[in-house]
Design an enzyme around this catalytic site. Sequence first.
Site, PDB file in Angstrom:
ATOM      1  N   CYS A   1       0.871  -1.172   0.000  1.00 31.21           N
ATOM      2  CA  CYS A   1       0.000   0.000   0.000  1.00 31.21           C
ATOM      3  C   CYS A   1       0.906   1.218   0.000  1.00 31.21           C
ATOM      4  CB  CYS A   1      -0.914   0.001   1.229  1.00 31.21           C
ATOM      5  SG  CYS A   1      -1.922   1.492   1.374  1.00 31.21           S
TER       6      CYS A   1
ATOM      7  N   GLU B   1      -3.941   1.255  -5.796  1.00 33.28           N
ATOM      8  CA  GLU B   1      -3.002   0.291  -6.349  1.00 33.28           C
ATOM      9  C   GLU B   1      -2.952   0.495  -7.863  1.00 33.28           C
ATOM     10  OE1 GLU B   1      -0.966  -1.372  -4.788  1.00 33.28           O
ATOM     11  OE2 GLU B   1      -1.776  -1.879  -2.810  1.00 33.28           O
TER      12      GLU B   1
END
Length: 232
Positions: A2, A102
């Site tokens: 992340c 993402e």
Amino acid sequence: MCGRYSLAKSKTELENRFAAEMLEPFAPRYNIAPAQLVPVITGESPKGFSHFYWGITPAFSKNKPVASKLINARSETITEKISFKTSFKKNRCLVPADGFYEWKKIGKKTKVPYRFVLHGEGLFAFAGIWEEYETENGDIAHTFLILTTAPNQLASEIHDRMPVILPPGQEATWLDPQTPENVLLEMLQPYPDKEMMTYTVSPMVNQVANDNPYVIRKTLPMDQFGNYTLFG
């Protein structure tokens, strides 16, 4: 992994959701990046927000700047890494968010950014750990990182990891210093994909300086050059 997330909510919304007081000013954040100072809630002070830097400086590199690359820790090995073991045991925190990003690789050069949110796009908390260290000026600073796990089915279509999102009912247990290690480890699971959704956003999110509402808006899939693609 992340590497970016959003916290596009007001101070009042944060205080109401987490039943914690925020004494410092806060403006919605749309593109949070490593090394930035952001709100967290620690087990030491669960009724108030603290502001820590995202990116832990390991103990062996004391007096070094915040580590922009050391921003996540794999939950599967959290009790094995010397640099994380103590923090996992004593220094756990909630990292408030309302979405994370993402990038999906399409071919060799193209990457399309996606934003992941819960249905309703409400607030949630990543599982985090934090550290305290001394800066080169002798000041005390606090940093945190986000724990990651295997992806759920939704996230697996984009990336091979995802951040650990704690269900609301587990947040207090995560912060509680008395919670047994085996219980903590059981909590580090992929969040149910049926409770999440994802959509493509503008490649403007690639630039940290673009911290505005536009980066969280749904857009047609575009590559990092701004060209529309056929992939979603």
